[in-house]
Design a protein around this motif. Structure first.
Motif, PDB file in Angstrom:
ATOM      1  N   LEU A 104      -0.616 -34.954 -65.572  1.00 12.41           N
ATOM      2  CA  LEU A 104       0.563 -35.688 -66.034  1.00 12.41           C
ATOM      3  C   LEU A 104       1.847 -34.876 -65.894  1.00 12.41           C
ATOM      4  N   PRO A 105       1.905 -33.611 -66.352  1.00 11.18           N
ATOM      5  CA  PRO A 105       3.142 -32.838 -66.133  1.00 11.18           C
ATOM      6  C   PRO A 105       3.490 -32.686 -64.660  1.00 11.18           C
ATOM      7  N   PHE A 106       2.478 -32.514 -63.829  1.00  9.83           N
ATOM      8  CA  PHE A 106       2.734 -32.343 -62.395  1.00  9.83           C
ATOM      9  C   PHE A 106       3.351 -33.602 -61.790  1.00  9.83           C
ATOM     10  N   LEU A 107       2.745 -34.755 -62.039  1.00  7.40           N
ATOM     11  CA  LEU A 107       3.246 -35.994 -61.437  1.00  7.40           C
ATOM     12  C   LEU A 107       4.592 -36.403 -62.024  1.00  7.40           C
ATOM     13  N   LEU A 108       4.762 -36.228 -63.333  1.00  6.20           N
ATOM     14  CA  LEU A 108       6.027 -36.604 -63.957  1.00  6.20           C
ATOM     15  C   LEU A 108       7.164 -35.711 -63.474  1.00  6.20           C
ATOM     16  N   ALA A 109       6.929 -34.408 -63.400  1.00  6.30           N
ATOM     17  CA  ALA A 109       7.964 -33.495 -62.911  1.00  6.30           C
ATOM     18  C   ALA A 109       8.270 -33.763 -61.443  1.00  6.30           C
ATOM     19  N   THR A 110       7.258 -34.129 -60.669  1.00  2.83           N
ATOM     20  CA  THR A 110       7.488 -34.452 -59.262  1.00  2.83           C
ATOM     21  C   THR A 110       8.369 -35.686 -59.129  1.00  2.83           C
ATOM     22  N   ALA A 111       8.079 -36.713 -59.920  1.00  2.58           N
ATOM     23  CA  ALA A 111       8.857 -37.948 -59.830  1.00  2.58           C
ATOM     24  C   ALA A 111      10.305 -37.728 -60.252  1.00  2.58           C
ATOM     25  N   MET A 119       7.672 -27.027 -62.259  1.00  2.00           N
ATOM     26  CA  MET A 119       7.625 -27.998 -61.166  1.00  2.00           C
ATOM     27  C   MET A 119       8.947 -28.734 -61.026  1.00  2.00           C
ATOM     28  N   MET A 120       9.643 -28.959 -62.121  1.00  2.00           N
ATOM     29  CA  MET A 120      10.967 -29.571 -62.030  1.00  2.00           C
ATOM     30  C   MET A 120      11.905 -28.702 -61.210  1.00  2.00           C
ATOM     31  N   VAL A 121      11.882 -27.395 -61.463  1.00  2.00           N
ATOM     32  CA  VAL A 121      12.733 -26.477 -60.703  1.00  2.00           C
ATOM     33  C   VAL A 121      12.343 -26.484 -59.234  1.00  2.00           C
ATOM     34  N   ALA A 122      11.033 -26.476 -58.960  1.00  2.00           N
ATOM     35  CA  ALA A 122      10.571 -26.464 -57.574  1.00  2.00           C
ATOM     36  C   ALA A 122      10.991 -27.730 -56.840  1.00  2.00           C
ATOM     37  N   ARG A 123      11.018 -28.863 -57.521  1.00  2.00           N
ATOM     38  CA  ARG A 123      11.406 -30.118 -56.871  1.00  2.00           C
ATOM     39  C   ARG A 123      12.923 -30.260 -56.741  1.00  2.00           C
ATOM     40  N   LEU A 124      13.657 -29.719 -57.706  1.00  2.00           N
ATOM     41  CA  LEU A 124      15.105 -29.867 -57.655  1.00  2.00           C
ATOM     42  C   LEU A 124      15.730 -29.024 -56.541  1.00  2.00           C
ATOM     43  N   PHE A 125      15.188 -27.824 -56.346  1.00  2.00           N
ATOM     44  CA  PHE A 125      15.749 -26.940 -55.318  1.00  2.00           C
ATOM     45  C   PHE A 125      14.861 -26.978 -54.081  1.00  2.00           C
ATOM     46  N   PRO A 126      15.448 -27.248 -52.925  1.00  2.00           N
ATOM     47  CA  PRO A 126      14.647 -27.456 -51.716  1.00  2.00           C
ATOM     48  C   PRO A 126      14.095 -26.177 -51.085  1.00  2.00           C
ATOM     49  N   GLY A 127      14.228 -25.046 -51.743  1.00  2.00           N
ATOM     50  CA  GLY A 127      13.745 -23.812 -51.138  1.00  2.00           C
ATOM     51  C   GLY A 127      12.232 -23.709 -51.095  1.00  2.00           C
ATOM     52  N   VAL A 128      11.524 -24.416 -52.016  1.00  2.00           N
ATOM     53  CA  VAL A 128      10.061 -24.371 -52.053  1.00  2.00           C
ATOM     54  C   VAL A 128       9.519 -25.541 -51.246  1.00  2.00           C
ATOM     55  N   PRO A 129       8.724 -25.286 -50.208  1.00  2.00           N
ATOM     56  CA  PRO A 129       8.159 -26.401 -49.426  1.00  2.00           C
ATOM     57  C   PRO A 129       7.331 -27.333 -50.314  1.00  2.00           C
ATOM     58  N   PHE A 130       7.394 -28.601 -50.008  1.00  2.00           N
ATOM     59  CA  PHE A 130       6.710 -29.611 -50.813  1.00  2.00           C
ATOM     60  C   PHE A 130       5.210 -29.341 -50.878  1.00  2.00           C
ATOM     61  N   TRP A 131       4.578 -29.086 -49.744  1.00  2.00           N
ATOM     62  CA  TRP A 131       3.134 -28.879 -49.706  1.00  2.00           C
ATOM     63  C   TRP A 131       2.737 -27.593 -50.439  1.00  2.00           C
ATOM     64  N   ALA A 132       3.572 -26.550 -50.336  1.00  2.00           N
ATOM     65  CA  ALA A 132       3.251 -25.292 -51.004  1.00  2.00           C
ATOM     66  C   ALA A 132       3.262 -25.470 -52.519  1.00  2.00           C
ATOM     67  N   ALA A 133       4.246 -26.186 -53.046  1.00  2.00           N
ATOM     68  CA  ALA A 133       4.287 -26.435 -54.484  1.00  2.00           C
ATOM     69  C   ALA A 133       3.080 -27.248 -54.936  1.00  2.00           C
ATOM     70  N   ASN A 134       2.655 -28.207 -54.118  1.00  2.00           N
ATOM     71  CA  ASN A 134       1.494 -29.028 -54.482  1.00  2.00           C
ATOM     72  C   ASN A 134       0.234 -28.186 -54.630  1.00  2.00           C
ATOM     73  N   TYR A 135      -0.038 -27.359 -53.645  1.00  2.00           N
ATOM     74  CA  TYR A 135      -1.303 -26.617 -53.658  1.00  2.00           C
ATOM     75  C   TYR A 135      -1.257 -25.431 -54.626  1.00  2.00           C
ATOM     76  N   CYS A 136      -0.096 -24.844 -54.820  1.00  2.00           N
ATOM     77  CA  CYS A 136       0.015 -23.801 -55.848  1.00  2.00           C
ATOM     78  C   CYS A 136      -0.235 -24.385 -57.234  1.00  2.00           C
ATOM     79  N   ALA A 137       0.310 -25.560 -57.494  1.00  2.00           N
ATOM     80  CA  ALA A 137       0.067 -26.209 -58.780  1.00  2.00           C
ATOM     81  C   ALA A 137      -1.393 -26.590 -58.939  1.00  2.00           C
ATOM     82  N   ALA A 138      -2.045 -26.994 -57.843  1.00  2.00           N
ATOM     83  CA  ALA A 138      -3.455 -27.384 -57.914  1.00  2.00           C
ATOM     84  C   ALA A 138      -4.344 -26.194 -58.262  1.00  2.00           C
TER      85      ALA A 138
END
Length: 260
Positions: free
Chosen positions: A199-206, A173-192
């Motif tokens: 906790l890892p999801f929210l911390l890596a997102t922040a 998730m850190m990689v997905a948030r750092l690089f803008p190639g992955v849409p925000f909503w797509a990363a959210n629902y794939c992680a879900a």
């Protein structure tokens, strides 16, 4: 032929045993059937596919509301004058989170945060809204979509992505948030849909959203001076991760094709 009661001189007639049994069965069925119907309806409504359909309906309604109300006009129209200071930041953070769930692009919201609140407060407000929106989307996907979608992860590349998110959730998730190639909503629902923890999801997102969000907030705050060093540096921070992400995706394209 007279029954036993009549032969003994009585006048009452005994109730046939079969009639009493049938009445008892009918009564029990009448009482139990509504409960059974309610239980069946509840199971249908709470089934994985019913919850998935509800998620789709909610997302379509959110996207439609964005098209109708156009919250992105906030950039052009400005913030309501009666709101200011901390109250405005709290309201904006909440609206930011809901807008991300409704598929409003985060770069637009980050620019608005910087333009309305300046670089520092705009960054803080945008980060709070980012984590809030990611948490809402993750919760919706986890509660309404995970159980129905996990059995569909049969393709090799889907299994590989699910395994990566499940075993290395924070890093992925850190990689997905750092690089803008992955849409925000797509990363959210794939992680879900994966087995990643909250906790890892929210911390890596922040943490992973800080660089890109800060660049957009500074750009929004200095948009009135597009030739200023701060604006140009911010645009550089926006362009470089996008370029790196595009190069990485291009180099990994053959690897992804091999897992299909």
């Amino acid at each position: 032929m007279l029954d036993a009661t009549t032969r003994s001189g009585g006048t009452a007639t005994a109730t046939p045993p079969a009639t009493a049994t049938e009445f008892s069965i009918a009564t029990e069925f009448a009482v139990a059937d509504p409960t059974g119907l309610t239980a069946r309806c509840t199971r249908v409504l709470l089934s994985p596919w019913s919850r998935l359909y509800l998620l789709v309906v909610l997302l379509l309604a959110a996207a439609s509301s964005v098209l109708l109300f156009e919250p992105q006009r906030l950039l052009a129209d400005g913030w309501p004058p009666q709101l200011g200071g901390a109250a405005a930041a709290v309201v904006f953070a909440g609206a930011y989170g809901l807008c991300t769930v409704a598929f409003v692009p985060r770069p637009l919201l980050n620019l608005a945060a910087g333009a309305l609140f300046g670089s520092q407060l705009g960054l803080g407000t945008a980060l709070v809204g980012t984590v809030l929106g990611a948490g809402v989307a993750f919760g919706l996907g986890r509660i309404l979509g995970q159980e129905a979608l996990r059995p569909l992860l049969r393709a090799r590349w889907l299994k590989a992505a699910d395994g990566q998110l499940s075993r290395h959730g924070f890093r992925s998730m850190m990689v997905a948030r750092l690089f803008p190639g992955v849409p925000f909503w797509a990363a959210n629902y794939c992680a879900a849909v994966s087995r990643m923890g909250w906790l890892p999801f929210l911390l890596a997102t922040a943490l992973g959203s800080i660089p890109n969000t800060a660049a957009y907030a500074v750009a929004g705050a200095r948009a009135s001076a597009p030739t200023s060093p701060a604006f140009l540096i911010a645009m550089g921070f926006i362009a470089v991760p996008a370029l790196v992400g595009a190069v990485v995706a291009w180099r990994k394209r053959h690897h992804l094709r091999g897992h299909r």
